[in-house]
Design a protein around this motif. Structure first.
Motif, PDB file in Angstrom:
ATOM      1  N   LEU A   5       0.874  -1.166   0.000  1.00 26.29           N
ATOM      2  CA  LEU A   5       0.000   0.000   0.000  1.00 26.29           C
ATOM      3  C   LEU A   5       0.912   1.217   0.000  1.00 26.29           C
ATOM      4  CD1 LEU A   5      -2.702   1.527   0.347  1.00 26.29           C
ATOM      5  CD2 LEU A   5      -2.467   1.158   2.819  1.00 26.29           C
ATOM      6  N   MET A   6       0.775   2.068  -1.023  1.00 24.12           N
ATOM      7  CA  MET A   6       1.642   3.237  -1.137  1.00 24.12           C
ATOM      8  C   MET A   6       0.818   4.509  -1.141  1.00 24.12           C
ATOM      9  SD  MET A   6       4.493   4.215  -4.040  1.00 24.12           S
ATOM     10  CE  MET A   6       3.345   5.116  -5.085  1.00 24.12           C
ATOM     11  N   ILE A   7       1.303   5.510  -0.428  1.00 24.55           N
ATOM     12  CA  ILE A   7       0.732   6.850  -0.455  1.00 24.55           C
ATOM     13  C   ILE A   7       1.769   7.754  -1.106  1.00 24.55           C
ATOM     14  CG2 ILE A   7      -0.190   8.747   0.907  1.00 24.55           C
ATOM     15  CD1 ILE A   7      -1.922   6.294   1.055  1.00 24.55           C
ATOM     16  N   ASN A   8       1.435   8.315  -2.251  1.00 26.02           N
ATOM     17  CA  ASN A   8       2.419   9.155  -2.937  1.00 26.02           C
ATOM     18  C   ASN A   8       2.441  10.565  -2.359  1.00 26.02           C
ATOM     19  OD1 ASN A   8       0.215  10.536  -4.011  1.00 26.02           O
ATOM     20  ND2 ASN A   8       0.307   9.459  -5.975  1.00 26.02           N
ATOM     21  N   GLY A   9       3.258  11.410  -2.937  1.00 30.14           N
ATOM     22  CA  GLY A   9       3.396  12.764  -2.408  1.00 30.14           C
ATOM     23  C   GLY A   9       2.135  13.583  -2.482  1.00 30.14           C
ATOM     24  N   ASN A  10       1.203  13.231  -3.348  1.00 30.33           N
ATOM     25  CA  ASN A  10      -0.068  13.941  -3.480  1.00 30.33           C
ATOM     26  C   ASN A  10      -1.160  13.363  -2.580  1.00 30.33           C
ATOM     27  OD1 ASN A  10       1.012  15.637  -5.491  1.00 30.33           O
ATOM     28  ND2 ASN A  10       0.620  14.049  -7.059  1.00 30.33           N
ATOM     29  N   GLY A  11      -0.798  12.336  -1.780  1.00 29.56           N
ATOM     30  CA  GLY A  11      -1.783  11.730  -0.884  1.00 29.56           C
ATOM     31  C   GLY A  11      -2.650  10.690  -1.539  1.00 29.56           C
ATOM     32  N   GLN A  12      -2.319  10.274  -2.759  1.00 29.76           N
ATOM     33  CA  GLN A  12      -3.101   9.249  -3.442  1.00 29.76           C
ATOM     34  C   GLN A  12      -2.621   7.856  -3.028  1.00 29.76           C
ATOM     35  OE1 GLN A  12      -2.433  10.314  -7.532  1.00 29.76           O
ATOM     36  NE2 GLN A  12      -4.224  11.677  -7.600  1.00 29.76           N
ATOM     37  N   ALA A  13      -3.556   6.955  -2.768  1.00 29.87           N
ATOM     38  CA  ALA A  13      -3.245   5.599  -2.310  1.00 29.87           C
ATOM     39  C   ALA A  13      -3.265   4.632  -3.480  1.00 29.87           C
ATOM     40  CB  ALA A  13      -4.234   5.151  -1.244  1.00 29.87           C
ATOM     41  N   SER A  14      -2.323   3.710  -3.459  1.00 29.14           N
ATOM     42  CA  SER A  14      -2.258   2.656  -4.468  1.00 29.14           C
ATOM     43  C   SER A  14      -2.024   1.326  -3.765  1.00 29.14           C
ATOM     44  CB  SER A  14      -1.124   2.918  -5.464  1.00 29.14           C
ATOM     45  OG  SER A  14      -1.291   4.161  -6.108  1.00 29.14           O
ATOM     46  N   ILE A  15      -2.771   0.310  -4.155  1.00 30.48           N
ATOM     47  CA  ILE A  15      -2.617  -1.035  -3.599  1.00 30.48           C
ATOM     48  C   ILE A  15      -2.129  -1.960  -4.695  1.00 30.48           C
ATOM     49  CG2 ILE A  15      -3.805  -3.003  -2.560  1.00 30.48           C
ATOM     50  CD1 ILE A  15      -5.731  -1.113  -1.246  1.00 30.48           C
ATOM     51  N   GLY A  16      -1.130  -2.732  -4.401  1.00 34.56           N
ATOM     52  CA  GLY A  16      -0.602  -3.639  -5.413  1.00 34.56           C
ATOM     53  C   GLY A  16       0.354  -4.637  -4.816  1.00 34.56           C
ATOM     54  N   GLY A  17       1.380  -4.978  -5.597  1.00 38.94           N
ATOM     55  CA  GLY A  17       2.370  -5.952  -5.167  1.00 38.94           C
ATOM     56  C   GLY A  17       3.752  -5.341  -5.119  1.00 38.94           C
ATOM     57  N   GLU A  18       4.722  -6.148  -5.460  1.00 37.47           N
ATOM     58  CA  GLU A  18       6.112  -5.732  -5.342  1.00 37.47           C
ATOM     59  C   GLU A  18       6.457  -4.601  -6.305  1.00 37.47           C
ATOM     60  OE1 GLU A  18      10.457  -7.994  -4.933  1.00 37.47           O
ATOM     61  OE2 GLU A  18       8.656  -9.083  -5.555  1.00 37.47           O
ATOM     62  N   GLU A  19       5.645  -4.398  -7.334  1.00 33.98           N
ATOM     63  CA  GLU A  19       5.962  -3.357  -8.320  1.00 33.98           C
ATOM     64  C   GLU A  19       5.891  -1.953  -7.715  1.00 33.98           C
ATOM     65  OE1 GLU A  19       1.582  -3.888  -8.233  1.00 33.98           O
ATOM     66  OE2 GLU A  19       3.290  -5.259  -8.387  1.00 33.98           O
ATOM     67  N   LEU A  20       5.127  -1.781  -6.633  1.00 38.42           N
ATOM     68  CA  LEU A  20       5.022  -0.461  -6.012  1.00 38.42           C
ATOM     69  C   LEU A  20       6.295  -0.067  -5.273  1.00 38.42           C
ATOM     70  CD1 LEU A  20       1.359  -0.371  -4.627  1.00 38.42           C
ATOM     71  CD2 LEU A  20       2.279   0.705  -6.685  1.00 38.42           C
ATOM     72  N   VAL A  21       7.151  -1.043  -4.944  1.00 39.97           N
ATOM     73  CA  VAL A  21       8.411  -0.715  -4.274  1.00 39.97           C
ATOM     74  C   VAL A  21       9.254   0.194  -5.165  1.00 39.97           C
ATOM     75  CG1 VAL A  21      10.537  -1.672  -3.305  1.00 39.97           C
ATOM     76  CG2 VAL A  21       8.355  -2.861  -2.948  1.00 39.97           C
ATOM     77  N   LEU A  34       4.574  -2.438   3.185  1.00 40.93           N
ATOM     78  CA  LEU A  34       4.794  -3.726   2.518  1.00 40.93           C
ATOM     79  C   LEU A  34       4.457  -4.833   3.501  1.00 40.93           C
ATOM     80  CD1 LEU A  34       7.617  -4.738   0.129  1.00 40.93           C
ATOM     81  CD2 LEU A  34       7.124  -6.221   2.063  1.00 40.93           C
ATOM     82  N   ASP A  35       3.480  -5.639   3.147  1.00 41.33           N
ATOM     83  CA  ASP A  35       3.062  -6.770   3.984  1.00 41.33           C
ATOM     84  C   ASP A  35       3.548  -8.054   3.339  1.00 41.33           C
ATOM     85  OD1 ASP A  35       1.558  -8.122   6.096  1.00 41.33           O
ATOM     86  OD2 ASP A  35       0.209  -8.730   4.471  1.00 41.33           O
ATOM     87  N   LEU A  36       4.387  -8.774   4.065  1.00 44.75           N
ATOM     88  CA  LEU A  36       5.014  -9.988   3.538  1.00 44.75           C
ATOM     89  C   LEU A  36       4.557 -11.185   4.360  1.00 44.75           C
ATOM     90  CD1 LEU A  36       7.051 -11.404   1.684  1.00 44.75           C
ATOM     91  CD2 LEU A  36       8.866 -10.735   3.274  1.00 44.75           C
ATOM     92  N   THR A  37       3.831 -12.089   3.710  1.00 42.36           N
ATOM     93  CA  THR A  37       3.397 -13.336   4.344  1.00 42.36           C
ATOM     94  C   THR A  37       4.361 -14.444   3.948  1.00 42.36           C
ATOM     95  OG1 THR A  37       1.085 -12.645   4.239  1.00 42.36           O
ATOM     96  CG2 THR A  37       1.501 -14.977   4.648  1.00 42.36           C
ATOM     97  N   SER A  38       4.970 -15.080   4.944  1.00 40.97           N
ATOM     98  CA  SER A  38       5.972 -16.102   4.668  1.00 40.97           C
ATOM     99  C   SER A  38       5.348 -17.294   3.948  1.00 40.97           C
ATOM    100  CB  SER A  38       6.620 -16.568   5.972  1.00 40.97           C
ATOM    101  OG  SER A  38       7.529 -17.615   5.742  1.00 40.97           O
TER     102      SER A  38
END
Length: 325
Positions: A5-21, A34-38
């Motif tokens: 889950l990423m919040i960018n500088g404009n306050g917009q939220a994005s949900i995804g996977g490793e690509e948001l890193v 970043l939520d990592l389930t073993s």
């Protein structure tokens, strides 16, 4: 499995996977959860590389990947590591399966690492996690623990009704099955008390330390931390109280059982005390000797019966006077 889950500088939220890193690295004003389930032991090395690549300390990763480790707080140069005991399964009978949830917290990044699905994390990932992340990653970490503690609290409060019903049943008609149930509750309460004491010590340490990450009163972190500490303190006190109640119920049941046993033994003792002299007289005059003086008495049989009856009645009267009957 990786969720982000990423919040960018404009306050917009994005949900995804490793690509948001990658997007997070390119936006210095963004924040990432970043939520990592073993996925098991065979994937530990891969997960370790992911965590190392995000700046997590190697020793903290080792603690996070252990099967069993008590909750702890550890401070590193650029992040804080918190090992929390979360919920995998819980019910009102206090049957529970806990799991370790590791928090790697820095100014722009929160990493949660756990072996099983975590309900508290799922709720915030699907709900208001972005709002807390926008304030700061430490706020989100505290809210995850707060949500988990709330789930603990709901089940512990539900157990109070179970314990009340058990107490009434034990007073009405105590049985060994109820005693075994109480012993099981007491054992589970000990484990829960140990967990909550660990958590309370973590919040104590966070409150007393001068960590810059958590020393942000303008963001309200002090209120969130105090609320979390109060919740852990309440959980610890409730579990300790229920443990004491179970102990009192067990002691009370044992005392009642012992009293009933004493009453039974007293009745048996009285019966034995009455029949010992009667048995002695019957044995004395039942001996096979030809010359026993009393055998020639014309009314000897009735005299002996009268003596035995007098002894029995006299002993009964004496025992009643002593309040043994």
């Amino acid at each position: 499995m990786i969720r982000t889950l990423m919040i960018n500088g404009n306050g917009q939220a994005s949900i995804g996977g490793e690509e948001l890193v990658h997007d997070w690295r390119n936006d210095a004003s963004s924040r990432l959860w970043l939520d990592l389930t073993s996925e098991g032991l065979e994937q530990h090395q891969t997960e370790r590389q992911v965590l190392l690549g995000l700046g997590c300390h190697a020793l903290a990763i080792e603690d996070a990947q252990r099967d069993r480790h008590p909750p702890k707080l550890e401070v590193f140069d650029d992040h804080v590591f918190i090992l929390y005991r979360g919920i995998a399964r819980f019910d009102s009978q206090l049957h529970h399966k806990s799991q370790s949830i590791s928090f790697f917290i820095s100014e722009r990044l929160l990493i949660t690492y756990h072996p099983l699905p975590a309900e508290s994390i799922n709720r915030l990932m699907a709900g208001h996690g972005g709002i807390h992340l926008q304030r700061c990653p430490p706020q989100l970490a505290l809210r995850i623990m707060h949500t988990s503690a709330g789930m603990y609290l709901d089940h512990v409060l539900a157990f109070e009704d179970q314990l009340s019903d058990l107490e009434d049943a034990l007073h009405d008609q105590g049985t060994d099955a109820l005693m075994r149930q109480l012993m099981g509750y007491r054992s589970r309460l000990v484990k829960l008390r140990r967990i909550f004491n660990y958590h309370q010590s973590i919040t104590d340490e966070l409150k007393s330390s001068d960590l810059a990450l958590f020393d942000q009163p303008d963001l309200g972190l002090d209120h969130t931390l105090n609320d979390l500490h109060d919740r852990f303190e309440r959980l610890a006190s409730l579990v300790s109280m229920f443990y004491d109640i179970c102990g009192d119920l067990i002691d009370g049941y044992l005392a009642v059982t012992s009293h009933q046993l004493n009453n039974t033994m007293r009745v048996l003792t009285v019966i034995t005390a009455i029949f010992i002299p009667l048995g002695f007289l019957a044995g004395l005059y039942g001996m096979n000797f030809e010359y026993i003086p009393e055998l020639k008495f014309h009314n000897g049989y009735f005299i002996l019966l009268g003596t035995m009856a007098t002894l029995a009645v006299g002993l009964l009267a004496w025992f009643r006077k002593l309040r043994w009957l």
